[in-house]
Write a protein that holds these residues in place. Structure first.
Motif, PDB file in Angstrom:
ATOM      1  N   ALA B 289      12.723  52.965 -18.788  1.00 29.69           N
ATOM      2  CA  ALA B 289      13.230  51.651 -19.200  1.00 29.69           C
ATOM      3  C   ALA B 289      14.744  51.694 -19.373  1.00 29.69           C
ATOM      4  O   ALA B 289      15.465  50.802 -18.902  1.00 29.69           O
ATOM      5  N   MET B 290      15.230  52.752 -20.033  1.00 27.66           N
ATOM      6  CA  MET B 290      16.677  52.856 -20.265  1.00 27.66           C
ATOM      7  C   MET B 290      17.420  53.042 -18.948  1.00 27.66           C
ATOM      8  O   MET B 290      18.488  52.452 -18.739  1.00 27.66           O
ATOM      9  N   GLU B 291      16.863  53.815 -18.031  1.00 27.24           N
ATOM     10  CA  GLU B 291      17.550  54.024 -16.741  1.00 27.24           C
ATOM     11  C   GLU B 291      17.629  52.719 -15.974  1.00 27.24           C
ATOM     12  O   GLU B 291      18.660  52.403 -15.353  1.00 27.24           O
ATOM     13  N   ASN B 292      16.532  51.931 -16.026  1.00 27.77           N
ATOM     14  CA  ASN B 292      16.554  50.649 -15.318  1.00 27.77           C
ATOM     15  C   ASN B 292      17.542  49.681 -15.935  1.00 27.77           C
ATOM     16  O   ASN B 292      18.189  48.905 -15.230  1.00 27.77           O
ATOM     17  N   VAL B 293      17.679  49.722 -17.258  1.00 28.34           N
ATOM     18  CA  VAL B 293      18.662  48.862 -17.920  1.00 28.34           C
ATOM     19  C   VAL B 293      20.061  49.196 -17.439  1.00 28.34           C
ATOM     20  O   VAL B 293      20.863  48.322 -17.121  1.00 28.34           O
ATOM     21  N   ILE B 294      20.334  50.497 -17.347  1.00 29.08           N
ATOM     22  CA  ILE B 294      21.674  50.915 -16.902  1.00 29.08           C
ATOM     23  C   ILE B 294      21.886  50.494 -15.455  1.00 29.08           C
ATOM     24  O   ILE B 294      22.973  50.048 -15.074  1.00 29.08           O
ATOM     25  N   ARG B 295      20.823  50.597 -14.641  1.00 30.17           N
ATOM     26  CA  ARG B 295      20.941  50.199 -13.239  1.00 30.17           C
ATOM     27  C   ARG B 295      21.207  48.703 -13.118  1.00 30.17           C
ATOM     28  O   ARG B 295      21.983  48.273 -12.272  1.00 30.17           O
ATOM     29  N   LEU B 296      20.549  47.912 -13.982  1.00 29.70           N
ATOM     30  CA  LEU B 296      20.745  46.463 -13.936  1.00 29.70           C
ATOM     31  C   LEU B 296      22.117  46.065 -14.447  1.00 29.70           C
ATOM     32  O   LEU B 296      22.621  45.005 -14.107  1.00 29.70           O
ATOM     33  N   GLY B 297      22.702  46.883 -15.326  1.00 36.56           N
ATOM     34  CA  GLY B 297      24.064  46.607 -15.783  1.00 36.56           C
ATOM     35  C   GLY B 297      24.148  45.871 -17.102  1.00 36.56           C
ATOM     36  O   GLY B 297      25.120  45.995 -17.828  1.00 36.56           O
ATOM     37  N   ASP B 298      23.125  45.074 -17.440  1.00 36.50           N
ATOM     38  CA  ASP B 298      23.220  44.250 -18.641  1.00 36.50           C
ATOM     39  C   ASP B 298      22.394  44.891 -19.758  1.00 36.50           C
ATOM     40  O   ASP B 298      21.175  44.971 -19.641  1.00 36.50           O
ATOM     41  N   PRO B 299      23.045  45.368 -20.868  1.00 32.06           N
ATOM     42  CA  PRO B 299      22.280  46.091 -21.887  1.00 32.06           C
ATOM     43  C   PRO B 299      21.248  45.247 -22.613  1.00 32.06           C
ATOM     44  O   PRO B 299      20.347  45.771 -23.228  1.00 32.06           O
ATOM     45  N   ASP B 300      21.412  43.897 -22.559  1.00 38.45           N
ATOM     46  CA  ASP B 300      20.484  43.076 -23.330  1.00 38.45           C
ATOM     47  C   ASP B 300      19.316  42.566 -22.509  1.00 38.45           C
ATOM     48  O   ASP B 300      18.450  41.869 -23.021  1.00 38.45           O
ATOM     49  N   SER B 301      19.306  42.892 -21.227  1.00 37.39           N
ATOM     50  CA  SER B 301      18.256  42.292 -20.395  1.00 37.39           C
ATOM     51  C   SER B 301      16.951  43.044 -20.521  1.00 37.39           C
ATOM     52  O   SER B 301      16.893  44.137 -21.082  1.00 37.39           O
ATOM     53  N   GLU B 302      15.937  42.417 -19.948  1.00 43.20           N
ATOM     54  CA  GLU B 302      14.638  43.077 -19.875  1.00 43.20           C
ATOM     55  C   GLU B 302      14.693  44.146 -18.795  1.00 43.20           C
ATOM     56  O   GLU B 302      15.453  44.037 -17.835  1.00 43.20           O
ATOM     57  N   SER B 303      13.879  45.181 -18.992  1.00 36.65           N
ATOM     58  CA  SER B 303      13.793  46.181 -17.931  1.00 36.65           C
ATOM     59  C   SER B 303      12.352  46.652 -17.853  1.00 36.65           C
ATOM     60  O   SER B 303      11.553  46.425 -18.757  1.00 36.65           O
ATOM     61  N   GLU B 304      12.082  47.320 -16.749  1.00 35.92           N
ATOM     62  CA  GLU B 304      10.722  47.817 -16.546  1.00 35.92           C
ATOM     63  C   GLU B 304      10.666  49.299 -16.842  1.00 35.92           C
ATOM     64  O   GLU B 304      11.609  50.035 -16.566  1.00 35.92           O
ATOM     65  N   GLY B 305       9.522  49.710 -17.384  1.00 30.96           N
ATOM     66  CA  GLY B 305       9.298  51.152 -17.559  1.00 30.96           C
ATOM     67  C   GLY B 305       8.017  51.526 -16.870  1.00 30.96           C
ATOM     68  O   GLY B 305       7.102  50.715 -16.756  1.00 30.96           O
ATOM     69  N   TRP B 306       7.953  52.744 -16.367  1.00 29.78           N
ATOM     70  CA  TRP B 306       6.727  53.170 -15.693  1.00 29.78           C
ATOM     71  C   TRP B 306       6.506  54.656 -15.914  1.00 29.78           C
ATOM     72  O   TRP B 306       7.377  55.359 -16.417  1.00 29.78           O
ATOM     73  N   ILE B 307       5.356  55.135 -15.500  1.00 24.81           N
ATOM     74  CA  ILE B 307       5.094  56.575 -15.578  1.00 24.81           C
ATOM     75  C   ILE B 307       5.559  57.243 -14.293  1.00 24.81           C
ATOM     76  O   ILE B 307       6.257  58.251 -14.312  1.00 24.81           O
ATOM     77  N   LEU B 308       5.183  56.660 -13.150  1.00 26.30           N
ATOM     78  CA  LEU B 308       5.651  57.193 -11.869  1.00 26.30           C
ATOM     79  C   LEU B 308       6.193  56.029 -11.058  1.00 26.30           C
ATOM     80  O   LEU B 308       5.607  54.950 -11.046  1.00 26.30           O
ATOM     81  N   GLU B 309       7.324  56.257 -10.338  1.00 21.54           N
ATOM     82  CA  GLU B 309       7.961  55.168  -9.617  1.00 21.54           C
ATOM     83  C   GLU B 309       7.100  54.717  -8.442  1.00 21.54           C
ATOM     84  O   GLU B 309       6.962  53.533  -8.185  1.00 21.54           O
ATOM     85  N   ASN B 310       6.563  55.691  -7.714  1.00 12.10           N
ATOM     86  CA  ASN B 310       5.674  55.351  -6.609  1.00 12.10           C
ATOM     87  C   ASN B 310       4.278  55.766  -7.018  1.00 12.10           C
ATOM     88  O   ASN B 310       4.061  56.286  -8.103  1.00 12.10           O
ATOM     89  N   SER B 311       3.333  55.543  -6.113  1.00  6.60           N
ATOM     90  CA  SER B 311       1.960  55.911  -6.485  1.00  6.60           C
ATOM     91  C   SER B 311       1.857  57.433  -6.560  1.00  6.60           C
ATOM     92  O   SER B 311       2.755  58.154  -6.141  1.00  6.60           O
TER      93      SER B 311
END
Lengths: 357, 360
Positions: B289-311
């Protein structure tokens, strides 16, 4: 002249209160420990109930449990007093209780000392009780078919194995008692008949001991029979054989065990802490009262143990006690003075009424 | 297609970080419990190590002790990381460490599971060790004057008294060994000499047992000698025989004792493993979740978290190919300049030279 006067600034009063709060929680822990010690001692005494004749010794754990609970309560109150002592609005409600608290602390110290004294004083009674109980246990060892005595064999066997002891005073106690029941004796055997005839009461006495007297630390397999006869066993000398059986008597073993439990340092530590707490509490009380009496509550105040010196305090206390005693008596001189005063008051009210009207 | 995708708002991420901080501290405590359990098991095994033939089973408590210590360390680090992860700036500090930390924690959790399973699978090894160990101890029971074996008598006597057992499988095991030392045997006595001569190895065998086999539950004084001949004793009936000695063998008694202990320890370790797995999953969600937030750029936005990125299959292939390529770093099969025929190169060279002559 106050006794042991000390000056306390606001800072020192705060420190005093904090220190006393910590000390009172330490005393609560000690009180809990004393209670647990009492419970443990009671359980241990109840476990060996069957080899004790009376329960006089139970007064020690009962007293320990009571004192433990009482000290938990008293020291909890002390911690509350400390918490409130620096708050001028909440401290006065504790002022009344503090005198009672000192009395309770003194009483607890006395009780703890009594416990220590009792545990030494009752040692003789404990030994007597164990002596009679063990003697009965050894006598009824063979009566595993008599209701009320059938458990004695198992009790004595387990006791001897657990405490590593044999007999009452030593293993020779088993030589004087018939510990093999008649129903397991072969009455057709000449040896059995000889033995039974050899003593007045017709008992089958052996110079042998039960298996539970055997010492596992012995280098040779246990010799249980014909112990007094050095020729009956190879390389065996009756007088010098030490490791074969347990050499201690069970009475001594049990007495040592219980004395060890009762003489632990718990009561001593707690009484010392209580005395220290009483002294510090007195300082805190007088310092805070002095501060509250001052115009600036943040300033310095004096703390002492006694307001006047010992002699003057004693005279004061004596006078107060005598006053209390005289309270119930009717004093004729003061009654007459009281009647005069009453008349004067009536006159004054009459005058007031007439002037008003 | 990501595995286990969940969307986190900013407050949810902060909540997750706080909860994980608390869970990591609880895991430090469970790690200490694990260490304690390992230590307890080690002490229990060492208490009776003289009657066990080899010390191979000590690897179970050692495993538990090391994983317990590792748990304390890893979860302490994890609590620090999770505390910082609530804030994106502080997370950047830990960004590079997060992935190795998660991989380490995954392997460590696998070790905890291995420890739990070991506790259950030790039974057969223990049985063998106890059988051989008890047989040797009984053989050396009489050797109280031999250094290195002088305490075996006391140990075996105390074992039989405490665990209420006799012999290896049965009390009759004592009939087959000489448990009275020759120095207490009167070799001038003809009865003794006959017994010694009556068997091939010259051992003094009796049908009797040591005193520690005697049962306290018996209603009659203990009968230790002439056990094969019930008629030699007065009124020695079937019931008396049952109660006279301890019936259980010490191998069975010790086995029951240790498997009971290890089963409860194994159950506790399994529960700790489940807890650690929960914490690991939470940390993985927080990391992604934190990595996706950094990728999106906006610290206050929603982000996704997962266990594995692909299947699972794709991730497995990817990791496998990484491992394969790690091994190939010195091979040069992909270089296009190798093994190309040199004839084309010769033909080109003269034509270039001709052109140069004409211009100059």
């Amino acid at each position: 002249m106050a006794l042991l006067k000390m000056k306390f600034s606001q800072q020192r009063r705060v420190r005093l209160a904090q220190g006393l709060w910590l000390l009172s929680w330490l005393a609560v822990m000690c009180g809990a420990f004393i209670f647990c010690l009492g419970v443990y001692l009671k359980i241990e005494l109840l476990r060996r109930d069957e080899v004790m004749e009376n329960t006089e010794i139970h007064v020690v754990p009962n007293l320990l449990m009571m004192v433990g609970l009482a000290s938990i309560g008293a020291n909890w109150v002390a911690s509350r007093v400390c918490q409130d002592s620096l708050d001028a609005s909440r401290f006065p409600r504790w002022k009344v209780l503090l005198l009672g608290w000192y009395a309770v602390a003194l009483l607890l110290c006395c009780l703890l000392l009594a416990v220590v004294v009792l545990s030494y004083a009752l040692q003789g009674r404990l030994e007597e009780s164990l002596k009679v109980g063990l003697r009965n246990g050894i006598r009824f060892y063979k009566d595993t078919d008599v209701p009320g005595r059938c458990f004695q064999k198992e009790t004595i066997d387990r006791l001897q194995m657990e405490f590593r002891c044999c007999g009452n005073n030593n293993f020779k106690d088993w030589f004087e008692v018939q510990w093999v029941s008649n129903r397991y004796l072969d009455f057709t055997s000449q040896e059995v008949k000889d033995r039974m005839r050899s003593n007045v009461d017709g008992r089958y006495l052996l110079d042998g001991v039960p298996f539970s007297c055997c010492n596992p630390a012995s280098p040779r397999p246990c010799l249980q029979n014909q112990l007094t006869d050095s020729r009956a066993h190879y390389n065996y000398e009756y007088q010098s054989e030490e490791l074969n059986l347990y050499s201690r008597g069970c009475r001594q073993a049990l007495t040592d065990y219980y004395m060890g439990l009762m003489n632990s340092t718990g009561p001593g530590v707690l009484s010392v802490i209580l005395i220290q707490m009483a002294v510090v509490m007195r300082y805190l009380q007088t310092a805070v009262e002095g501060a509250m009496a001052l115009e600036s509550p943040e300033g310095e105040s004096e703390g002492y143990i006694l307001e006047k010196d010992v002699k003057a305090t004693y005279a004061d206390v004596k006078a107060k006690a005598l006053d209390l005693l005289k309270f119930a008596q009717v004093d004729p001189a003061s009654e007459a003075a009281g009647a005069e005063e009453g008349e004067k008051a009536d006159e004054a009210t009459e005058k007031a009424a007439t002037t008003a009207a | 297609m990501a595995v286990g995708k969940i969307t986190f708002t900013k407050t949810e991420r902060e909540k997750l970080a706080e909860v994980l901080w608390l869970l990591n501290w609880i895991s430090v405590v469970t790690g200490a419990i694990l260490f304690g359990l390992g230590l307890f098991l080690k002490i229990e095994i060492q208490k009776w190590q003289e009657v066990m033939s080899e010390q191979g089973i000590l690897y179970v408590p050692h495993m538990l002790i090391t994983t317990g210590l590792a748990a304390c360390g890893i979860n302490y680090l994890g609590s620090k990381i999770c505390l910082d992860c609530a804030d994106t700036n502080k997370f950047l500090r830990w960004k590079l460490v997060m992935m190795p930390y998660i991989v380490c924690t995954f392997f460590f959790t696998a070790c905890v599971l291995a420890g739990a399973l070991m506790c259950y699978s030790i039974r057969s090894q223990l049985e063998e060790a106890l059988y051989l160990g008890l047989r040797n101890t009984m053989r050396f029971y009489k050797d109280t004057d031999t250094p290195g074996r002088c305490y075996l008598k006391k140990t075996l006597d105390l074992l039989q008294i405490q665990f209420q057992c006799c012999g290896n499988t049965d009390y009759r095991d004592w009939f087959q060994i000489q448990w009275i030392s020759s120095r207490y045997l009167d070799m001038t006595n003809s009865a003794v000499v006959d017994r010694v001569r009556s068997n091939v190895e010259g051992k003094y065998l009796m049908d009797s047992v040591p005193f520690s086999c005697c049962s306290t539950l018996s209603s009659r004084p203990c009968i230790q000698h002439n056990l094969s001949n019930p008629g030699a004793h007065a009124h020695y009936d079937e019931q008396s025989q049952q109660l006279n000695l301890w019936r259980r063998g010490c191998q069975q008694a010790l086995l029951d004792h240790y498997t009971g202990t290890m089963q409860s320890i194994g159950l506790t370790v399994l529960l700790i493993w489940l807890f650690e797995l929960l914490v690991l999953t939470g940390v993985r969600y927080l990391q992604t979740a934190m990595e996706n937030v950094i990728r999106l750029g906006d610290p206050d936005s929603e982000s996704e978290g997962w266990i594995l990125e692909n299947s699972l299959a794709e991730t497995a292939c990817y990791n496998f190919s990484i491992i394969k390529s790690l091994g190939k770093c010195y091979q040069v099969d992909d270089d296009p300049n190798i093994n190309v025929p040199t004839a084309a190169a010769d033909q080109e060279a003269p034509s270039a030279q001709v052109q140069v002559n004409v211009t100059s």
